[in-house]
Structures are given as structure tokens and as C-alpha cells.
Design a protein around this motif. Structure first.
Motif, PDB file in Angstrom:
ATOM      1  N   MET A   1      19.742   6.341  25.618  1.00 47.59           N
ATOM      2  CA  MET A   1      18.769   6.203  24.544  1.00 47.59           C
ATOM      3  C   MET A   1      18.087   4.835  24.598  1.00 47.59           C
ATOM      4  N   ASN A   2      16.933   4.778  23.999  1.00 49.52           N
ATOM      5  CA  ASN A   2      16.183   3.539  23.873  1.00 49.52           C
ATOM      6  C   ASN A   2      16.563   2.901  22.533  1.00 49.52           C
ATOM      7  N   ILE A   3      17.254   1.767  22.577  1.00 49.49           N
ATOM      8  CA  ILE A   3      17.799   1.147  21.375  1.00 49.49           C
ATOM      9  C   ILE A   3      17.283  -0.276  21.226  1.00 49.49           C
ATOM     10  N   LEU A   4      16.851  -0.611  20.010  1.00 46.09           N
ATOM     11  CA  LEU A   4      16.457  -1.978  19.668  1.00 46.09           C
ATOM     12  C   LEU A   4      17.525  -2.589  18.778  1.00 46.09           C
ATOM     13  N   VAL A   5      17.765  -3.885  18.953  1.00 49.04           N
ATOM     14  CA  VAL A   5      18.739  -4.607  18.134  1.00 49.04           C
ATOM     15  C   VAL A   5      18.056  -5.818  17.534  1.00 49.04           C
ATOM     16  N   THR A   6      17.994  -5.890  16.203  1.00 44.87           N
ATOM     17  CA  THR A   6      17.485  -7.089  15.542  1.00 44.87           C
ATOM     18  C   THR A   6      18.630  -8.092  15.399  1.00 44.87           C
ATOM     19  N   GLY A   7      18.274  -9.352  15.241  1.00 42.58           N
ATOM     20  CA  GLY A   7      19.305 -10.377  15.085  1.00 42.58           C
ATOM     21  C   GLY A   7      20.197 -10.496  16.302  1.00 42.58           C
ATOM     22  N   ALA A   8      19.621 -10.300  17.489  1.00 39.59           N
ATOM     23  CA  ALA A   8      20.416 -10.265  18.717  1.00 39.59           C
ATOM     24  C   ALA A   8      20.950 -11.632  19.127  1.00 39.59           C
ATOM     25  N   GLY A   9      20.504 -12.692  18.462  1.00 41.86           N
ATOM     26  CA  GLY A   9      21.029 -14.017  18.761  1.00 41.86           C
ATOM     27  C   GLY A   9      22.266 -14.357  17.960  1.00 41.86           C
ATOM     28  N   GLY A  10      22.615 -13.514  16.974  1.00 45.08           N
ATOM     29  CA  GLY A  10      23.778 -13.759  16.136  1.00 45.08           C
ATOM     30  C   GLY A  10      25.063 -13.273  16.776  1.00 45.08           C
ATOM     31  N   GLN A  11      26.188 -13.579  16.126  1.00 45.76           N
ATOM     32  CA  GLN A  11      27.475 -13.250  16.728  1.00 45.76           C
ATOM     33  C   GLN A  11      27.669 -11.742  16.867  1.00 45.76           C
ATOM     34  N   TYR A  29      16.422  -8.457  20.193  1.00 43.59           N
ATOM     35  CA  TYR A  29      15.424  -9.409  19.721  1.00 43.59           C
ATOM     36  C   TYR A  29      16.088 -10.484  18.867  1.00 43.59           C
ATOM     37  N   THR A  30      15.901 -11.734  19.255  1.00 43.77           N
ATOM     38  CA  THR A  30      16.372 -12.839  18.440  1.00 43.77           C
ATOM     39  C   THR A  30      15.404 -13.049  17.274  1.00 43.77           C
ATOM     40  N   ARG A  31      15.776 -13.948  16.379  1.00 46.85           N
ATOM     41  CA  ARG A  31      14.908 -14.234  15.236  1.00 46.85           C
ATOM     42  C   ARG A  31      13.559 -14.768  15.693  1.00 46.85           C
ATOM     43  N   ASP A  52      14.643   5.139  19.956  1.00 44.24           N
ATOM     44  CA  ASP A  52      15.435   6.238  19.407  1.00 44.24           C
ATOM     45  C   ASP A  52      16.314   5.742  18.269  1.00 44.24           C
ATOM     46  N   VAL A  53      16.817   4.507  18.432  1.00 44.37           N
ATOM     47  CA  VAL A  53      17.745   3.915  17.464  1.00 44.37           C
ATOM     48  C   VAL A  53      17.399   2.436  17.281  1.00 44.37           C
ATOM     49  N   VAL A  54      17.515   1.954  16.047  1.00 43.89           N
ATOM     50  CA  VAL A  54      17.426   0.525  15.763  1.00 43.89           C
ATOM     51  C   VAL A  54      18.728   0.108  15.090  1.00 43.89           C
ATOM     52  N   LEU A  95      18.279   4.602  12.126  1.00 40.42           N
ATOM     53  CA  LEU A  95      18.508   3.208  11.744  1.00 40.42           C
ATOM     54  C   LEU A  95      19.980   2.986  11.440  1.00 40.42           C
ATOM     55  N   VAL A  96      20.553   1.989  12.095  1.00 42.51           N
ATOM     56  CA  VAL A  96      21.928   1.572  11.820  1.00 42.51           C
ATOM     57  C   VAL A  96      21.845   0.249  11.065  1.00 42.51           C
ATOM     58  N   TYR A  97      22.253   0.260   9.813  1.00 48.50           N
ATOM     59  CA  TYR A  97      22.144  -0.912   8.943  1.00 48.50           C
ATOM     60  C   TYR A  97      23.523  -1.517   8.720  1.00 48.50           C
ATOM     61  N   ILE A  98      23.666  -2.790   9.061  1.00 47.19           N
ATOM     62  CA  ILE A  98      24.938  -3.482   8.893  1.00 47.19           C
ATOM     63  C   ILE A  98      25.012  -4.056   7.484  1.00 47.19           C
TER      64      ILE A  98
END
Length: 285
Positions: A1-11, A29-31, A52-54, A95-98
């Protein structure tokens, strides 16, 4: 799948990108690369990449500062989440929300399941709960993952702070009247991978099993690191005088994960042991 990750610079974001890349095409993607509070940038990235997923790891997580910096906390955890959830809903992305254990008030002594009603007692918890509601309202295909007391091998967190203070020689004074589930980001990223694979939907509690106080966690950290001569003293939350109230009990239990045929996350002590193994491997690499 094509997945995007926000806050990718965090732990957490760094571990999510690393784990998901074993099975998927992942762009983190970092901030600096994606300011999630900028609606125009959010729409541009979403419409160009058509994911497909964020996995939304970006958040305002400073609990005490949230009490006074309320506008920014709402802007990041509330409004930005609404904008991203709307984009996912319109484009058909999942959307996967933490989210967080701090959506609960801490009065339930045996902890909380996915069925318990949220009642946050500080601004951080309220803004994260607002984010949950926007996700539920704007994006039909969603997962809300509540987790607890996160720490990882990257960035600053409770574990790294205890190790840093122990290296200085102590003594250490640590709160002993808050109970939760310390959760290693490496293990949480693996659970996120499994839930995405199953195309799970709804709210899930994704924290290590078992529970402890911050004082008990600090004692375990010192033991793992070999600091046997550090003076460690238990203190009360009230003695710190922090701006934001904390829930006394924010233990998360999951009734929904076993129903998917998945094992619960391991005991928090196993998570801490894995952290130290991964940390050592990273230093040796």
C-alpha cells in the motif's frame, strides 16, 4: 500500500516509517516537510500522492505547555486533524490517528477499555479527544489508537531523561501516585502494522500490558542500565506543582484487539527490555 506518515521526525513516527517500509511503500514527512496546520499544504500533498493510508503521528504533545498555549494545542491537535480527516474522507484514504490515555480522567481504579467514556481533565487531553471526534466525523475509514507513556530510542522522553539524570549521579525524585502503561514505540509501530494489514476500523487501546507508576518505571530503567547506586525517591504529583492536572490512573486495557485474533502487546517490562536491546544495537551500528 501507499502510506503517508505525518510527524515522521518524532520518536513514534520514525519507528512507524521503519516498520511499515518492510511491507509497504512509505513516505514519511517531518514537521519541516509537512506542516499539518497548513491546510493548503495538506491538500496539496494528499491530492498529489493519493495515499491508501495516512498514519497521523504529528501532534502537540507538551502536556503542561498546553495549559497556557491553548490556541496552538487546539490548532495542531484539533483543527489540523479535522483538515487531514476531511481530506482522507474525500479522497477515500484510511486514517490512523494516534491518541492518548489522557482522554480519561483517571478515576477508574482498574483502568479503561475502548468502551469507557472519555473525560479529559487537561487541555492536552481535551484537544486530543477533539481530534478523535473530528476523525470519527470526517473520515469513515479510520482507526483511533489510544496509547500511553510513549518512549523510543529517538528523541527525548522519560526513559532518556532518567538515564541522563542518572549519568549525572542523581539523586532522583519521581512521582509515585500516577499509574499507567509505559509503551515502547518500536512495539507500537509493529501493532500499527498488524492493524493496517487487517484493515481494522474503530477505536483500539494499543499500550503495553501491565502497569506501573513513574517511580516504578524509573527503578526498572536504572536496573536495566546498571545504575545500582543512584538514590531514587518517590514523591507526589502535588509536590511538583505542574500546570496541567494528570489522571491518577490512565491504564489502558483492550477488549477489541483480541477479537481481531491478534495478541495483546507484551508486558511493559518486555517493552523496556526491547528498548535497551535496540538502543544498544543502534549505538553499535
Amino acid at each position: 500500500m501507499n502510506i503517508l506518515v505525518t510527524g515522521a521526525g518524532g520518536q513514534l513516527g520514525r519507528d512507524v516509517v521503519r516498520v511499515l517500509r518492510a511491507h509497504h511503500e512509505v513516505k514519511g514527512y517531518t514537521r519541516a516537510q509537512w506542516d499539518v496546520t497548513d491546510e493548503a499544504i495538506t491538500w496539496k500533498i494528499m491530492t498529489i500522492t493519493r495515499p491508501d493510508v495516512v498514519v497521523h503521528c504529528a501532534a502537540y504533545t507538551d502536556v503542561d505547555r498546553s495549559q497556557t498555549d491553548t490556541v496552538e494545542a487546539h490548532r495542531v491537535n484539533g483543527r489540523a486533524t479535522r483538515q487531514l480527516a476531511s481530506a482522507c474522507g474525500i479522497l477515500g484514504a484510511r486514517l490512523v490517528y494516534i491518541s492518548t490515555d489522557y482522554v480519561f480522567d483517571g478515576t477508574k481504579k482498574d483502568g479503561y477499555t475502548e468502551l469507557d467514556r472519555p473525560r479529559p481533565i487537561n487541555v492536552y487531553g481535551r484537544t486530543k479527544r477533539l481530534g478523535e471526534r473530528w476523525v470519527q466525523r470526517c473520515c469513515p475509514r479510520h482507526m483511533i489508537l489510544r496509547t500511553s507513556w510513549l518512549y523510543g530510542t529517538h528523541g527525548r522522553n522519560f526513559v532518556s531523561a532518567i538515564l541522563s539524570k542518572a549519568k549525572e549521579g542523581g539523586p532522583l525524585h519521581v512521582v509515585n501516585d500516577q499509574r499507567g502503561c509505559p509503551t515502547y514505540t518500536g512495539h507500537l509501530a509493529q501493532m500499527i502494522d498488524r492493524l493496517i494489514h487487517l484493515q481494522a476500523q474503530g477505536i483500539f487501546h494499543t499500550a503495553h500490558t501491565g502497569s506501573c507508576t513513574w517511580y516504578q518505571l524509573a527503578a526498572a530503567i536504572l536496573q536495566h542500565a546498571g545504575y545500582t547506586d543512584i538514590d531514587l525517591h518517590p514523591i507526589s504529583t502535588a509536590s511538583l506543582g505542574r500546570p496541567a492536572p494528570r489522571p491518577a490512573v490512565s491504564v489502558l486495557h483492550s477488549e477489541r484487539i483480541p477479537k481481531l485474533g491478534l495478541p495483546l502487546m507484551p508486558d511493559w517490562r518486555e517493552g523496556l527490555a526491547a528498548y535497551f536491546r535496540d538502543r544498544q544495537e543502534g549505538e553499535e551500528a
